[in-house]
Motif scaffolding. Structure first.
Motif, PDB file in Angstrom:
ATOM      1  N   MET A  57       0.868  -1.175   0.000  1.00 45.72           N
ATOM      2  CA  MET A  57       0.000   0.000   0.000  1.00 45.72           C
ATOM      3  C   MET A  57       0.910   1.232   0.000  1.00 45.72           C
ATOM      4  N   PRO A  58       1.309   1.706  -1.180  1.00 44.04           N
ATOM      5  CA  PRO A  58       2.273   2.813  -1.259  1.00 44.04           C
ATOM      6  C   PRO A  58       1.842   4.061  -0.495  1.00 44.04           C
ATOM      7  N   THR A  59       0.535   4.285  -0.382  1.00 44.46           N
ATOM      8  CA  THR A  59       0.046   5.474   0.330  1.00 44.46           C
ATOM      9  C   THR A  59      -0.214   5.190   1.808  1.00 44.46           C
ATOM     10  N   ALA A  60       0.408   4.156   2.367  1.00 43.43           N
ATOM     11  CA  ALA A  60       0.099   3.679   3.721  1.00 43.43           C
ATOM     12  C   ALA A  60       0.191   4.757   4.791  1.00 43.43           C
ATOM     13  N   GLN A  61       1.073   5.736   4.617  1.00 38.63           N
ATOM     14  CA  GLN A  61       1.199   6.769   5.651  1.00 38.63           C
ATOM     15  C   GLN A  61      -0.105   7.530   5.865  1.00 38.63           C
ATOM     16  N   GLU A  62      -0.949   7.554   4.845  1.00 40.16           N
ATOM     17  CA  GLU A  62      -2.218   8.260   4.982  1.00 40.16           C
ATOM     18  C   GLU A  62      -3.167   7.560   5.948  1.00 40.16           C
ATOM     19  N   LEU A  63      -2.909   6.296   6.273  1.00 39.24           N
ATOM     20  CA  LEU A  63      -3.675   5.654   7.344  1.00 39.24           C
ATOM     21  C   LEU A  63      -3.520   6.454   8.637  1.00 39.24           C
ATOM     22  N   ALA A  64      -2.291   6.839   8.930  1.00 40.14           N
ATOM     23  CA  ALA A  64      -2.014   7.582  10.154  1.00 40.14           C
ATOM     24  C   ALA A  64      -2.522   9.018  10.079  1.00 40.14           C
ATOM     25  N   PHE A  65      -2.321   9.657   8.924  1.00 45.25           N
ATOM     26  CA  PHE A  65      -2.761  11.049   8.800  1.00 45.25           C
ATOM     27  C   PHE A  65      -4.280  11.170   8.849  1.00 45.25           C
ATOM     28  N   GLU A  66      -4.992  10.235   8.219  1.00 43.43           N
ATOM     29  CA  GLU A  66      -6.461  10.275   8.271  1.00 43.43           C
ATOM     30  C   GLU A  66      -6.960   9.971   9.673  1.00 43.43           C
ATOM     31  N   TYR A 212     -11.045  -2.404  -3.272  1.00 44.77           N
ATOM     32  CA  TYR A 212      -9.886  -2.091  -2.437  1.00 44.77           C
ATOM     33  C   TYR A 212      -9.674  -3.121  -1.329  1.00 44.77           C
ATOM     34  N   SER A 213     -10.526  -4.127  -1.287  1.00 39.98           N
ATOM     35  CA  SER A 213     -10.418  -5.142  -0.242  1.00 39.98           C
ATOM     36  C   SER A 213      -9.100  -5.902  -0.312  1.00 39.98           C
ATOM     37  N   SER A 214      -8.660  -6.242  -1.524  1.00 38.40           N
ATOM     38  CA  SER A 214      -7.406  -6.990  -1.655  1.00 38.40           C
ATOM     39  C   SER A 214      -6.214  -6.170  -1.164  1.00 38.40           C
ATOM     40  N   THR A 215      -6.262  -4.855  -1.397  1.00 36.98           N
ATOM     41  CA  THR A 215      -5.195  -3.982  -0.903  1.00 36.98           C
ATOM     42  C   THR A 215      -5.186  -3.968   0.617  1.00 36.98           C
ATOM     43  N   ALA A 216      -6.382  -3.892   1.206  1.00 39.91           N
ATOM     44  CA  ALA A 216      -6.495  -3.900   2.670  1.00 39.91           C
ATOM     45  C   ALA A 216      -5.942  -5.199   3.244  1.00 39.91           C
ATOM     46  N   ARG A 217      -6.286  -6.314   2.625  1.00 40.15           N
ATOM     47  CA  ARG A 217      -5.834  -7.611   3.142  1.00 40.15           C
ATOM     48  C   ARG A 217      -4.333  -7.812   2.919  1.00 40.15           C
ATOM     49  N   ASP A 218      -3.811  -7.302   1.824  1.00 38.69           N
ATOM     50  CA  ASP A 218      -2.365  -7.369   1.610  1.00 38.69           C
ATOM     51  C   ASP A 218      -1.626  -6.531   2.657  1.00 38.69           C
ATOM     52  N   ALA A 219      -2.168  -5.348   2.954  1.00 37.00           N
ATOM     53  CA  ALA A 219      -1.562  -4.497   3.984  1.00 37.00           C
ATOM     54  C   ALA A 219      -1.655  -5.180   5.348  1.00 37.00           C
ATOM     55  N   GLY A 231      -2.054  -5.615  13.244  1.00 33.46           N
ATOM     56  CA  GLY A 231      -2.673  -4.675  12.315  1.00 33.46           C
ATOM     57  C   GLY A 231      -3.795  -5.335  11.540  1.00 33.46           C
ATOM     58  N   THR A 232      -4.932  -5.541  12.202  1.00 30.11           N
ATOM     59  CA  THR A 232      -6.071  -6.243  11.617  1.00 30.11           C
ATOM     60  C   THR A 232      -7.031  -5.276  10.938  1.00 30.11           C
ATOM     61  N   PHE A 233      -7.466  -5.601   9.727  1.00 28.44           N
ATOM     62  CA  PHE A 233      -8.451  -4.811   9.003  1.00 28.44           C
ATOM     63  C   PHE A 233      -9.805  -5.496   9.159  1.00 28.44           C
ATOM     64  N   ARG A 234     -10.813  -4.763   9.653  1.00 27.24           N
ATOM     65  CA  ARG A 234     -12.138  -5.345   9.874  1.00 27.24           C
ATOM     66  C   ARG A 234     -13.164  -4.741   8.920  1.00 27.24           C
TER      67      ARG A 234
END
Length: 284
Positions: A57-66, A212-219, A231-234
């Motif tokens: 997830m190249p934009t992963a830092q936006e998880l923290a910023f959001e 975007y589910s596959s991206t979430a599960r890969d992350a 780091g669980t995605f629900r």
């Protein structure tokens, strides 16, 4: 919040001498979050987690910023509109710009804020930062043990459980690594202890169950197999279980970016922005 098992890492740059009690060879949830926010209170092992997640997830830092933006807007709403004047922030992490106390005390200088974390770096920074603030306290407890939190002497002295309060679980429960149904149980224990009129602010990694589910599960797999190990995605349904017994404030459980944004959106959301959600719930 607990750290993952030890992993040896050879830093590429000279690291500052760690504080007493801090192991720079073990990833820390708080320091990894700091790395995601471009902070300076992290080590090579923490930055390795960021790099590993960014591969998927190249934009992963936006998880923290959001997550941080949602928390700021939610707390501003609670102190300004709901007139809440006491906040219990669980798993607060390292001090960054716009901490809960900065947001709420800008509006109500006497609002009480108690931060809870058990990371030694967080405690050292937090207590130093708040030394002169009589309306803030920083305590060391495991946020996944509600009984210990609710009976803590500092919390019971600073937070009046006969009046409405705000309980904050911002980006915390996705790092619980025990039984899958335990996060909902943890929240039930906290919610049962809240007086009527209280609010819960909660954000969490999100599987949108779409393209975007596959991206979430890969992350998710990158987080779980990183030196941090959590780091669980629900899904929407799984996240709604965390709000049992609460009435959700409009617009309900949505992507953090969509919870009362500060202005019109000028660019499409990135994958990371679509994979973290939050809500504010009120106890009737």
């Amino acid at each position: 919040m607990s750290d993952s098992p030890e992993v040896a890492v050879s830093p590429l740059v000279a690291e500052p001498k760690p504080p007493v009690g801090v192991d720079p060879t073990r990833a820390s949830i708080a320091r990894v979050y700091d790395a995601f926010l471009n902070g300076k209170d992290n080590y090579a092992i923490d930055r390795a987690v960021l790099a590993q997640v960014q591969e998927h997830m190249p934009t992963a830092q936006e998880l923290a910023f959001e997550n941080r933006g949602f928390l700021t807007r939610a707390c501003r709403f609670l102190v300004l509109e709901a007139k809440i004047d006491q906040f219990l922030d669980l798993g607060s992490g390292l001090p960054t710009a716009e901490n809960v106390h900065q947001v709420v005390q800008r509006i109500n200088s006497e609002a009480e804020v108690v931060y809870v974390d058990n990371d030694p770096v967080v405690l050292a920074h937090g207590r130093a930062l708040l030394e002169a603030n009589e309306h803030c306290r920083f305590i060391a407890e495991d946020i996944f043990e509600p009984k210990a939190i609710l009976s803590n002497e500092v919390i019971t002295r600073k937070i009046d459980f006969t009046r409405p309060l705000a309980l904050v679980q911002s980006g915390t429960l996705h790092h619980y690594s025990g039984p899958k149904d335990r996060p909902a149980q943890i929240m039930r224990e906290y919610i049962e202890a809240l007086p009527s009129g209280s609010f819960v602010v909660l954000s969490h990694f999100f599987d949108p169950e779409n393209e975007y589910s596959s991206t979430a599960r890969d992350a998710e797999q990158a987080f779980l197999h990183s030196p941090m190990g959590s780091g669980t995605f629900r899904t929407q349904a799984q996240l709604l279980e965390l709000f049992a017994g609460l009435e959700l404030v409009e617009p309900g459980l949505v992507r953090c970016a969509d919870w009362w944004p500060d202005g019109p959106r000028l660019r499409p959301l990135t994958a990371a922005q679509r994979c973290i959600a939050g809500a504010v719930g009120r106890k009737p």
